[in-house]
Design a protein around this motif. Structure first.
Motif, mmCIF file in Angstrom:
data_model
loop_
_atom_site.group_PDB
_atom_site.id
_atom_site.type_symbol
_atom_site.label_atom_id
_atom_site.label_comp_id
_atom_site.label_asym_id
_atom_site.label_seq_id
_atom_site.Cartn_x
_atom_site.Cartn_y
_atom_site.Cartn_z
ATOM 1 N N THR A 247 0.730 -1.500 -0.202
ATOM 2 C CA THR A 247 0.087 0.023 -0.363
ATOM 3 C C THR A 247 0.935 0.932 -0.248
ATOM 4 O O THR A 247 2.248 1.352 0.412
ATOM 5 C CB THR A 247 -0.373 -0.017 1.230
ATOM 6 O OG1 THR A 247 -1.861 1.394 0.774
ATOM 7 C CG2 THR A 247 -0.137 0.412 2.524
ATOM 8 N N ILE A 248 0.574 2.712 0.011
ATOM 9 C CA ILE A 248 1.022 3.724 0.126
ATOM 10 C C ILE A 248 0.860 4.311 0.984
ATOM 11 O O ILE A 248 0.086 4.092 2.317
ATOM 12 C CB ILE A 248 0.456 4.739 -0.839
ATOM 13 C CG1 ILE A 248 0.477 4.017 -2.206
ATOM 14 C CG2 ILE A 248 1.413 5.440 -1.518
ATOM 15 C CD1 ILE A 248 0.168 4.772 -3.384
ATOM 16 N N LEU A 249 2.343 3.801 2.008
ATOM 17 C CA LEU A 249 2.684 4.751 3.502
ATOM 18 C C LEU A 249 2.938 5.946 3.376
ATOM 19 O O LEU A 249 3.710 6.408 2.408
ATOM 20 C CB LEU A 249 3.061 3.469 3.727
ATOM 21 C CG LEU A 249 2.931 2.072 4.067
ATOM 22 C CD1 LEU A 249 4.036 1.404 4.789
ATOM 23 C CD2 LEU A 249 1.571 1.851 5.417
ATOM 24 N N THR A 250 2.407 6.660 5.147
ATOM 25 C CA THR A 250 2.557 7.517 4.940
ATOM 26 C C THR A 250 3.040 7.352 6.627
ATOM 27 O O THR A 250 1.971 6.749 7.146
ATOM 28 C CB THR A 250 1.974 8.750 4.723
ATOM 29 O OG1 THR A 250 2.297 10.265 4.500
ATOM 30 C CG2 THR A 250 0.726 8.358 5.786
ATOM 31 N N PRO A 251 4.195 8.728 7.396
ATOM 32 C CA PRO A 251 3.388 8.466 8.620
ATOM 33 C C PRO A 251 3.009 8.916 9.444
ATOM 34 O O PRO A 251 1.159 8.902 8.927
ATOM 35 C CB PRO A 251 4.616 9.262 9.542
ATOM 36 C CG PRO A 251 5.709 9.838 8.245
ATOM 37 C CD PRO A 251 4.323 9.689 6.478
ATOM 38 N N LYS A 252 2.667 7.337 10.182
ATOM 39 C CA LYS A 252 1.308 7.996 11.331
ATOM 40 C C LYS A 252 0.437 9.144 11.908
ATOM 41 O O LYS A 252 -0.706 9.517 11.833
ATOM 42 C CB LYS A 252 0.917 6.767 12.275
ATOM 43 C CG LYS A 252 -0.304 6.126 12.753
ATOM 44 C CD LYS A 252 -0.048 5.006 13.256
ATOM 45 C CE LYS A 252 -1.559 4.350 13.546
ATOM 46 N NZ LYS A 252 -1.335 3.649 15.483
ATOM 47 N N SER A 253 1.687 9.479 12.447
ATOM 48 C CA SER A 253 1.105 11.641 12.775
ATOM 49 C C SER A 253 0.578 11.987 11.300
ATOM 50 O O SER A 253 -0.149 13.041 11.785
ATOM 51 C CB SER A 253 3.003 11.920 13.258
ATOM 52 O OG SER A 253 3.504 11.863 11.795
ATOM 53 N N PHE A 254 1.085 11.550 9.714
ATOM 54 C CA PHE A 254 0.806 12.820 9.423
ATOM 55 C C PHE A 254 -0.494 12.586 8.282
ATOM 56 O O PHE A 254 -1.701 13.421 9.239
ATOM 57 C CB PHE A 254 1.323 12.839 7.588
ATOM 58 C CG PHE A 254 1.215 13.094 7.122
ATOM 59 C CD1 PHE A 254 0.929 15.082 6.663
ATOM 60 C CD2 PHE A 254 0.386 13.111 5.538
ATOM 61 C CE1 PHE A 254 -0.479 15.505 5.552
ATOM 62 C CE2 PHE A 254 -0.478 13.055 4.992
ATOM 63 C CZ PHE A 254 -0.936 14.442 4.830
ATOM 64 N N LEU A 255 -1.687 11.083 8.918
ATOM 65 C CA LEU A 255 -2.285 10.789 8.556
ATOM 66 C C LEU A 255 -3.310 11.136 9.871
ATOM 67 O O LEU A 255 -4.875 11.800 9.830
ATOM 68 C CB LEU A 255 -2.243 9.250 8.338
ATOM 69 C CG LEU A 255 -3.665 8.689 7.135
ATOM 70 C CD1 LEU A 255 -3.867 9.437 5.979
ATOM 71 C CD2 LEU A 255 -3.704 6.989 7.445
ATOM 72 N N SER A 256 -2.932 10.621 10.875
ATOM 73 C CA SER A 256 -3.555 11.273 12.505
ATOM 74 C C SER A 256 -4.127 12.527 11.690
ATOM 75 O O SER A 256 -5.478 13.169 11.885
ATOM 76 C CB SER A 256 -2.951 10.595 12.788
ATOM 77 O OG SER A 256 -2.663 9.372 13.131
ATOM 78 N N TRP A 257 -2.986 13.721 12.029
ATOM 79 C CA TRP A 257 -3.538 15.046 11.340
ATOM 80 C C TRP A 257 -4.022 14.997 10.661
ATOM 81 O O TRP A 257 -5.472 15.863 10.586
ATOM 82 C CB TRP A 257 -1.956 15.459 11.147
ATOM 83 C CG TRP A 257 -1.779 17.446 11.323
ATOM 84 C CD1 TRP A 257 -2.423 17.419 11.890
ATOM 85 C CD2 TRP A 257 -1.725 17.599 10.355
ATOM 86 N NE1 TRP A 257 -2.705 19.571 11.962
ATOM 87 C CE2 TRP A 257 -2.445 20.056 10.575
ATOM 88 C CE3 TRP A 257 -1.603 17.258 9.012
ATOM 89 C CZ2 TRP A 257 -2.673 20.130 9.245
ATOM 90 C CZ3 TRP A 257 -2.251 18.049 7.320
ATOM 91 C CH2 TRP A 257 -2.292 19.821 8.005
ATOM 92 N N ALA A 258 -3.923 14.611 8.775
ATOM 93 C CA ALA A 258 -4.972 15.354 8.193
ATOM 94 C C ALA A 258 -6.583 14.804 7.766
ATOM 95 O O ALA A 258 -7.294 15.578 7.890
ATOM 96 C CB ALA A 258 -4.003 14.224 6.660
ATOM 97 N N ASN A 259 -6.525 13.570 8.374
ATOM 98 C CA ASN A 259 -7.925 13.455 9.081
ATOM 99 C C ASN A 259 -8.503 13.874 10.071
ATOM 100 O O ASN A 259 -9.854 14.171 10.127
ATOM 101 C CB ASN A 259 -7.768 11.319 9.475
ATOM 102 C CG ASN A 259 -7.740 10.273 8.633
ATOM 103 O OD1 ASN A 259 -7.960 11.231 7.281
ATOM 104 N ND2 ASN A 259 -7.606 8.989 8.759
ATOM 105 N N ALA A 260 -8.060 14.508 11.050
ATOM 106 C CA ALA A 260 -7.928 15.068 12.055
ATOM 107 C C ALA A 260 -8.704 16.236 11.387
ATOM 108 O O ALA A 260 -9.501 17.866 11.680
ATOM 109 C CB ALA A 260 -7.193 15.869 13.223
#
Lengths: 214, 394
Positions: free
Chosen positions: B203-216
């Motif tokens: 899959t296309i991974l990105t750091p968890k911190s970015f995805l959590s921030w972006a989803n928020a």
């Protein structure tokens, strides 16, 4: 020094009639240490059999055979080997020489175990028996008489209390036989060892302390 | 003393016994060496068969197609997974709930623009995360990991069709692209950078911190159950069967690799077994040889007994001669097995990577054990025969 007692041994191949006329079979027969014995009988009477019992080549079928009250039946294989190394030596009727080895090598097989007597003594015997020039010849290229002399020298090339000789002069002329028996007698006297010599002669041509008739 | 037994065996017999003994040892030693190599290969985390991590998802059915059913893993299901024997850790994928586009400029005129999806997972589940695999709020550049297969797809599928040049991993890491993020009435442009490639996670991974921030930021109302999970597990076929019983799907290639591992193990085990049979046959023929040697020398050995030699002395004399053959066979067999191993490993190196020059200890110990087996069998047989020979005749 050991005495040998053949106690009421009766080989299975003897009939009851035959053993009645024997000094040996079914009797108690003692060979005293240092004695020189002639074992006289015609062929097939068990001379070699008795020597083989004493030497441990054949299993005593009944009765007993004792070395100084120690029965050979109780001896372990290792004890029998030790006995043959230091207490008893034998000249076999079929000589048991290694034909592909030289006379010198045949003697060395025994001598190298104890180095008793020395090689000088062996060479001296070879001179006396007139085989010194044949020592480096393979035994299967020696005559039977020459082989017989080598076999006797090999038997002497170890410490022993008893020397067993099974018709040791059967292939020798009278002069060589006399020389050989004189050497044997001298060696046995020097070592205070006993000797049992089997012979086909009714009256042995060599001097014996006692003649036993099988 | 050697000359007493010297004439009893011909050169052909010696050559035959040496060859048989050597072949027996090679047939035993070589599969052991290969089994050892395979074991190391299979145990290595970053080699061909990476089965310690399984990516699971639920099977998509017709119900899901019409909008019914839930593809997410509930907390209870995740707990059940954790309790399965062999499971060490369970990690949940989170995915983007906002719209995201990637745009790459290939020399001004050619602009590639594609809608993207992103997933994130705890770093411990990622194979070789790059040193700069992190993102913090305010950081303009977003590191991204893509499956190695994607690069292959691009190079051998997409690029030729679009008349675009192929790119290497290093070049791909240097290429810059823009990320356009939209949602919740907001939009934002960020710089994307390929930080690394993953062989494990497709899959296309990105750091968890970015995805959590972006989803928020861009999809605050969405808190979805994870649709895919990654399981770190001790290698176990039973575990995979359990996953299937739960109705979960996993990478079929992985399952195939497990089957392949099983096959490799079975083949090597069979080879070792065949080797053992051959060794036993070789030991048998060696005992026959030893028997032949002693039997042919029987009259000479009997004479030696009559000359006062003991069983022990003759065992040493005969043993030196008999045991010389397995010793020589061992000396010849070890380098032969080593050479054959290198030939085979050389052919497979492209698949299994580098293998150490020397095999492990246990194949060597195994071959030495075979040597001892030869020696013990020969000595026991020789002793038995000497015991018979030395017995007084009736």
């Amino acid at each position: 020094m050991s005495d040998i007692l053949a106690d009421r041994i009766l080989p299975e191949f003897f009939t009851a009639v035959e053993h009645r006329v024997s000094d040996v079979w079914g009797q108690r027969l003692q060979f005293k240490s240092g004695g020189f014995y002639a074992l006289s009988a015609a062929s097939g009477k068990g001379k070699s059999t008795l020597l083989n019992y004493i030497f441990g080549v054949r299993r005593v079928p009944n009765g007993d055979l004792k070395w100084n009250d120690r029965s050979v039946l109780d001896m372990s294989p290792e004890e029998r080997s030790a006995l043959r190394s230091t207490k008893v030596s034998m000249v076999f009727q079929d000589l048991q020489l290694f034909g592909h080895l030289t006379a010198r090598e045949n003697i060395a097989i025994k001598l190298q175990r104890t180095n008793d007597p020395s090689w000088e003594s062996v060479l001296h015997w070879a001179q006396l028996l007139e085989v010194h020039s044949l020592l480096d010849r393979p035994c299967d290229r020696l005559s039977l008489g020459q082989q017989q002399r080598v076999a006797v020298m090999r038997a002497l090339a170890q410490p022993f209390e008893w020397l067993l000789m099974d018709e040791p002069t059967s292939h020798l002329d009278a002069n060589n036989a006399l020389r050989l028996m004189n050497l044997v007698r001298d060696e046995c006297s020097r070592r205070k060892a006993g000797c049992i010599v089997s012979t086909l002669e009714q009256k042995p041509s060599f001097e014996a302390d006692e003649t036993v008739y099988c | 003393m050697r000359r007493i037994l010297q004439q009893e065996i011909s050169k052909w017999q010696i050559a035959l016994v040496l060859t048989a003994s050597m072949l027996g040892m090679v047939c035993m030693g070589l599969p052991m060496m290969l089994a050892d190599d395979a074991q190391q290969m299979l145990q290595h985390e970053h080699r061909l068969f990476d089965d310690k991590f399984l990516v699971l998802n639920k099977r998509v059915s017709m119900m899901h197609a019409i909008g019914l059913g839930n593809l997410g893993f509930s907390a209870n299901e995740l707990d059940s997974l954790r309790k399965v024997k062999g499971v060490e850790k369970v990690g949940s994928f989170s995915n983007n709930a906002f719209e995201i586009w990637a745009e790459a400029d290939f020399g001004g005129a050619q602009v590639v623009r594609t809608q993207l999806f992103l997933e994130a997972i705890d770093d411990e589940f990622i194979d070789d995360p790059p040193a700069d695999w992190f993102w913090s709020v305010g950081q303009q550049e977003v590191p991204i990991m893509v499956p190695t297969d994607y690069l292959a797809l691009y190079n051998f599928g997409f690029a030729p069709g679009q008349n675009l040049p192929g790119i290497s991993k290093d070049l791909a890491k240097q290429s810059a692209f823009k990320l356009h993020v939209t949602g919740n009435g907001k939009s934002m442009q960020l710089d994307g950078r390929i930080a690394g490639f993953s062989d494990r996670i497709e899959t296309i991974l990105t750091p968890k911190s970015f995805l959590s921030w972006a989803n928020a930021q861009f999809a605050p109302q969405v808190v979805d159950a994870p649709k895919r999970v990654v399981v770190k597990a001790a290698e176990s076929v039973a575990l995979q069967q359990q996953m299937m019983e739960f109705g979960y799907e996993t990478n079929k290639e992985r399952l195939q690799s497990v089957r392949f591992q099983q096959l490799v193990r079975q083949v090597l085990t069979s080879l070792v077994f065949v080797g053992i049979v051959l060794v036993l046959l070789a030991v048998g023929s060696f005992i026959l040889f030893s028997t032949l040697l002693v039997t042919r020398s029987e009259s000479r050995l009997r004479t030696m007994f009559l000359l006062g030699y003991s069983r022990k002395e003759l065992a040493v004399l005969t043993g030196k001669r008999v045991l010389l053959f397995p010793a020589i066979a061992f000396v010849l067999a070890f380098p032969s097995a080593l050479a054959l191993r290198w030939m085979i490993v050389g052919e497979l190196r492209v698949f299994i990577g580098e293998v150490s020059f020397w095999p492990g200890w246990w194949p060597l110990l195994g071959m030495f054990g075979v040597l001892l087996l030869f020696a013990a069998a020969a000595v026991a047989d020789m002793w038995r025969q000497l015991t018979i020979i030395q017995r007084p005749m009736p």
